[in-house]
Design a protein around this motif. Structure first.
Motif, mmCIF file in Angstrom:
data_model
loop_
_atom_site.group_PDB
_atom_site.id
_atom_site.type_symbol
_atom_site.label_atom_id
_atom_site.label_comp_id
_atom_site.label_asym_id
_atom_site.label_seq_id
_atom_site.Cartn_x
_atom_site.Cartn_y
_atom_site.Cartn_z
ATOM 1 N N VAL A 140 0.854 -1.187 0.000
ATOM 2 C CA VAL A 140 0.000 0.000 0.000
ATOM 3 C C VAL A 140 0.889 1.236 0.000
ATOM 4 O O VAL A 140 1.814 1.364 0.797
ATOM 5 C CB VAL A 140 -0.922 0.014 1.241
ATOM 6 N N SER A 141 0.610 2.162 -0.885
ATOM 7 C CA SER A 141 1.424 3.366 -1.009
ATOM 8 C C SER A 141 1.121 4.337 0.120
ATOM 9 O O SER A 141 0.037 4.303 0.717
ATOM 10 C CB SER A 141 1.136 4.051 -2.345
ATOM 11 N N PRO A 142 2.068 5.240 0.446
ATOM 12 C CA PRO A 142 1.805 6.264 1.469
ATOM 13 C C PRO A 142 0.565 7.097 1.133
ATOM 14 O O PRO A 142 -0.199 7.457 2.023
ATOM 15 C CB PRO A 142 3.078 7.114 1.441
ATOM 16 N N TRP A 143 0.376 7.395 -0.153
ATOM 17 C CA TRP A 143 -0.813 8.161 -0.575
ATOM 18 C C TRP A 143 -2.099 7.444 -0.149
ATOM 19 O O TRP A 143 -3.015 8.057 0.398
ATOM 20 C CB TRP A 143 -0.785 8.360 -2.086
ATOM 21 N N ALA A 144 -2.151 6.127 -0.388
ATOM 22 C CA ALA A 144 -3.340 5.346 -0.045
ATOM 23 C C ALA A 144 -3.532 5.290 1.467
ATOM 24 O O ALA A 144 -4.658 5.357 1.960
ATOM 25 C CB ALA A 144 -3.232 3.941 -0.632
ATOM 26 N N ARG A 145 -2.418 5.163 2.227
ATOM 27 C CA ARG A 145 -2.537 5.101 3.687
ATOM 28 C C ARG A 145 -3.080 6.412 4.241
ATOM 29 O O ARG A 145 -3.785 6.424 5.251
ATOM 30 C CB ARG A 145 -1.180 4.779 4.318
ATOM 31 N N ILE A 146 -2.741 7.514 3.589
ATOM 32 C CA ILE A 146 -3.206 8.830 4.047
ATOM 33 C C ILE A 146 -4.645 9.086 3.636
ATOM 34 O O ILE A 146 -5.458 9.562 4.431
ATOM 35 C CB ILE A 146 -2.288 9.943 3.481
ATOM 36 N N VAL A 198 0.095 6.531 10.081
ATOM 37 C CA VAL A 198 0.917 7.178 9.050
ATOM 38 C C VAL A 198 2.119 7.855 9.700
ATOM 39 O O VAL A 198 1.976 8.569 10.689
ATOM 40 C CB VAL A 198 0.077 8.214 8.271
ATOM 41 N N SER A 199 3.303 7.621 9.137
ATOM 42 C CA SER A 199 4.530 8.215 9.681
ATOM 43 C C SER A 199 4.871 9.507 8.947
ATOM 44 O O SER A 199 4.330 9.799 7.875
ATOM 45 C CB SER A 199 5.695 7.237 9.539
ATOM 46 N N LEU A 200 5.795 10.255 9.528
ATOM 47 C CA LEU A 200 6.258 11.488 8.879
ATOM 48 C C LEU A 200 6.906 11.176 7.540
ATOM 49 O O LEU A 200 6.731 11.917 6.565
ATOM 50 C CB LEU A 200 7.243 12.213 9.800
ATOM 51 N N GLU A 201 7.625 10.063 7.476
ATOM 52 C CA GLU A 201 8.254 9.668 6.213
ATOM 53 C C GLU A 201 7.198 9.359 5.148
ATOM 54 O O GLU A 201 7.387 9.660 3.966
ATOM 55 C CB GLU A 201 9.164 8.454 6.427
ATOM 56 N N ASP A 202 6.079 8.745 5.566
ATOM 57 C CA ASP A 202 4.974 8.494 4.631
ATOM 58 C C ASP A 202 4.463 9.807 4.048
ATOM 59 O O ASP A 202 4.228 9.923 2.844
ATOM 60 C CB ASP A 202 3.814 7.783 5.338
ATOM 61 N N VAL A 203 4.277 10.785 4.921
ATOM 62 C CA VAL A 203 3.746 12.082 4.480
ATOM 63 C C VAL A 203 4.718 12.755 3.522
ATOM 64 O O VAL A 203 4.319 13.282 2.472
ATOM 65 C CB VAL A 203 3.459 12.999 5.690
ATOM 66 N N LYS A 204 6.011 12.727 3.861
ATOM 67 C CA LYS A 204 7.016 13.354 2.993
ATOM 68 C C LYS A 204 7.010 12.717 1.605
ATOM 69 O O LYS A 204 7.069 13.417 0.586
ATOM 70 C CB LYS A 204 8.404 13.227 3.622
ATOM 71 N N GLU A 205 6.925 11.383 1.573
ATOM 72 C CA GLU A 205 6.925 10.681 0.288
ATOM 73 C C GLU A 205 5.673 11.007 -0.526
ATOM 74 O O GLU A 205 5.747 11.269 -1.733
ATOM 75 C CB GLU A 205 7.023 9.178 0.505
ATOM 76 N N ALA A 206 4.523 11.026 0.158
ATOM 77 C CA ALA A 206 3.263 11.301 -0.538
ATOM 78 C C ALA A 206 3.229 12.718 -1.088
ATOM 79 O O ALA A 206 2.775 12.951 -2.214
ATOM 80 C CB ALA A 206 2.086 11.081 0.410
ATOM 81 N N VAL A 207 3.720 13.688 -0.309
ATOM 82 C CA VAL A 207 3.743 15.086 -0.763
ATOM 83 C C VAL A 207 4.718 15.250 -1.924
ATOM 84 O O VAL A 207 4.436 15.962 -2.895
ATOM 85 C CB VAL A 207 4.125 16.030 0.393
ATOM 86 N N GLU A 208 5.854 14.566 -1.831
ATOM 87 C CA GLU A 208 6.839 14.640 -2.915
ATOM 88 C C GLU A 208 6.248 14.111 -4.214
ATOM 89 O O GLU A 208 6.406 14.723 -5.278
ATOM 90 C CB GLU A 208 8.084 13.839 -2.549
ATOM 91 N N VAL A 209 5.545 12.980 -4.151
ATOM 92 C CA VAL A 209 4.926 12.401 -5.346
ATOM 93 C C VAL A 209 3.810 13.301 -5.867
ATOM 94 O O VAL A 209 3.708 13.570 -7.060
ATOM 95 C CB VAL A 209 4.376 10.987 -5.043
ATOM 96 N N ALA A 210 2.974 13.792 -4.942
ATOM 97 C CA ALA A 210 1.842 14.638 -5.349
ATOM 98 C C ALA A 210 2.304 15.966 -5.916
ATOM 99 O O ALA A 210 1.617 16.572 -6.745
ATOM 100 C CB ALA A 210 0.924 14.882 -4.151
ATOM 101 N N GLY A 211 3.486 16.434 -5.488
ATOM 102 C CA GLY A 211 3.969 17.737 -5.931
ATOM 103 C C GLY A 211 4.763 17.714 -7.222
ATOM 104 O O GLY A 211 5.187 18.767 -7.702
ATOM 105 N N ARG A 212 4.949 16.536 -7.795
ATOM 106 C CA ARG A 212 5.708 16.455 -9.050
ATOM 107 C C ARG A 212 4.906 17.068 -10.187
ATOM 108 O O ARG A 212 3.697 16.859 -10.299
ATOM 109 C CB ARG A 212 6.049 15.006 -9.380
ATOM 110 N N GLY A 213 5.594 17.802 -11.029
ATOM 111 C CA GLY A 213 4.918 18.438 -12.159
ATOM 112 C C GLY A 213 3.980 19.517 -11.652
ATOM 113 O O GLY A 213 4.336 20.347 -10.820
#
Length: 256
Positions: free
Chosen positions: A81-87, A96-111
């Protein structure tokens, strides 16, 4: 145990520096139970106390007391399950961990994925009314900090803080500031958000002060109180562990 003690399993935790519920009060409460389990820690009620909560000891006690069952071992899932899905899925984000949030924001913020960042922000705001600052909303505050620090949201901090206050009240601004410090975010964006919080509170307190001045200058009060915001009622509670924060807000008010 004293005669008439409550015969039910009990687990009592308190901080030796607790100023909200003094330790002697918690100790007296524990003595009303038969065979109480007691765990103390050296900190206060919430601000530092939460770092000392005996979670492992409490979980072990729940199992031994028959108040909880061993968690079932889930079958291995071939698709992680991806961090995005867990959130974004489920009823909460306590796992949800801080690392999960950082990864999800990084992916969501691309482009140019402002839409996904906005969805994450809405998710965070929806969770804040659940509680003010216990485990559940930590991830909500992390999401808010990291999304607000994204380039797409620079220059909109006041608007975002208004949404935060609408979701959880004025106390959330103080909690947000504390959590940014605990995250050790040294980026310019995080520093900018902290300054925005100070200025946001100061502006509202300044506006409330002007309302009181205008009200006092009038002679036809007709028994009506000045129409102050909830911020004016929250601000006098500043003190203790957040005194430095309160002084910074006061200095900002003085400059307005």
């Amino acid at each position: 145990a004293k005669q008439g003690a409550v015969e039910m399993p009990s687990f009592h935790v308190w901080g030796l520096e607790d100023q909200l519920v003094e330790p002697w009060r918690s100790q007296i409460l524990s003595q009303t139970f038969k065979d109480p389990i007691i765990a103390t820690h050296p900190a206060d009620h919430f601000s530092q106390g939460r770092h000392h909560w005996p979670i492992t000891q409490l979980a072990d006690w729940l199992l031994k007391a028959g108040l909880a069952a061993e968690p079932a071992v889930a079958a291995a899932d071939s698709a992680e399950v991806s961090p995005w899905a867990r959130i974004m899925k489920g009823s909460g984000v306590a796992h949800v961990s801080l690392e999960d949030v950082k990864e999800a924001v990084e992916v969501a913020g691309r482009g140019d994925e402002t839409k996904k960042l906005r969805q994450m922000l809405d998710r965070a705001l929806s969770l804040l009314p659940w509680n003010s600052k216990v485990a559940q909303p930590f991830a909500a505050y992390w999401i808010f900090v990291l999304v607000a620090s994204e380039h797409a949201f620079q220059g909109y901090h006041d608007d975002l803080l208004k949404e935060l206050v609408d979701a959880g009240g004025w106390k959330t601004t103080l909690h947000l500031h504390q959590i940014i410090e605990e995250m050790n975010e040294d980026s310019q964006e995080a520093k900018s958000l902290k300054e925005s919080i100070i200025q946001f509170l100061a502006k509202q307190i300044h506006e409330d002060h002007k309302v009181v001045q205008d009200w006092r200058a009038r002679e036809d009060h007709q028994g009506m109180s000045p129409a102050l915001s909830q911020c004016a009622r929250f601000a006098p509670r500043f003190g203790g562990a957040v005194r430095r924060f309160a002084l910074r807000v006061a200095a900002e008010v003085h400059q307005l």
